[in-house]
Design a protein around this motif. Structure first.
Motif, short mmCIF file in Angstrom:
data_model
loop_
_atom_site.label_atom_id
_atom_site.label_comp_id
_atom_site.label_asym_id
_atom_site.label_seq_id
_atom_site.Cartn_x
_atom_site.Cartn_y
_atom_site.Cartn_z
N GLY A 1 0.81 -1.21 0.00
CA GLY A 1 0.00 0.00 0.00
C GLY A 1 0.84 1.26 0.00
N ASN A 2 0.14 2.38 0.07
CA ASN A 2 0.74 3.69 -0.01
C ASN A 2 0.03 4.57 1.03
N LYS A 3 0.78 5.32 1.82
CA LYS A 3 0.16 6.15 2.85
C LYS A 3 -0.82 7.17 2.28
N ASP A 4 -0.68 7.50 0.99
CA ASP A 4 -1.58 8.46 0.36
C ASP A 4 -2.89 7.84 -0.12
N THR A 5 -3.01 6.52 -0.01
CA THR A 5 -4.24 5.85 -0.46
C THR A 5 -4.84 5.05 0.70
N GLU A 6 -4.95 5.71 1.84
CA GLU A 6 -5.43 5.05 3.05
C GLU A 6 -6.82 4.44 2.90
N GLN A 7 -7.70 5.11 2.17
CA GLN A 7 -9.07 4.62 2.03
C GLN A 7 -9.12 3.28 1.30
N THR A 8 -8.34 3.14 0.23
CA THR A 8 -8.39 1.92 -0.58
C THR A 8 -7.30 0.93 -0.23
N LYS A 9 -6.26 1.36 0.53
CA LYS A 9 -5.13 0.50 0.88
C LYS A 9 -4.47 -0.08 -0.36
#
Length: 155
Positions: A21-29
């Protein structure tokens, strides 16, 4: 993954892996707003029950021994078995495509773990809440109970 193996109930999980994942895409992981990846292992002597999802998967075989493969089909029968499946043997460094909406099952008949890294366009589906991942046992139970499951039934 070794830590995951020791967690209570890990033996009953459908898969064992690390979601990248990416910390900038927390909603979708997800890795990006559109791409999803799960470094996934299939232990020796394991059959992952059929499942399907709306996203396409480009599967990279990281490592696998003989007898590690994926079966894919457009349909399952009334017992949840794939109908006339296509077999894709896992070859280290090789890739195959799992089409969107196709039922598929990962199988490892061999003696060493198989590792696969699927890259999917699941990020956009996850954001829209339309990935619609389904597992054969649940789909068969719904069919027998005359339930037509909609995509939102998963939330």
């Amino acid at each position: 993954v070794e830590e995951i193996k020791r967690e209570p109930g890990s033996g009953e999980k459908n898969r064992m892996g690390i979601l990248l994942g990416n910390k900038d895409t927390e909603q979708t992981k997800t890795i990006t707003h559109t791409l999803w990846a799960l470094l996934n292992t299939i232990p020796p002597k394991t059959v992952q029950l059929p499942h399907k999802h709306n996203s396409v998967a480009l599967d990279l075989c990281v490592s696998a021994g003989e007898g590690t493969y994926t079966l894919m089909s457009r349909q399952i029968d009334h017992n949840g078995r794939l109908v006339d499946p296509v077999r894709m043997d896992w070859t280290p460094g090789g890739m195959f495509v799992t089409p969107p909406g196709w039922w598929h099952s990962h199988v490892n008949e061999g003696g060493e773990p198989g590792w696969v890294l699927p890259l999917q366009d699941a990020g956009i589906y996850t954001y829209q809440r339309s990935l619609d991942i389904r597992f054969a046992p649940d789909s068969i139970r719904h069919y027998k109970e005359k339930i037509i499951a909609g995509v939102m039934d998963q939330f």
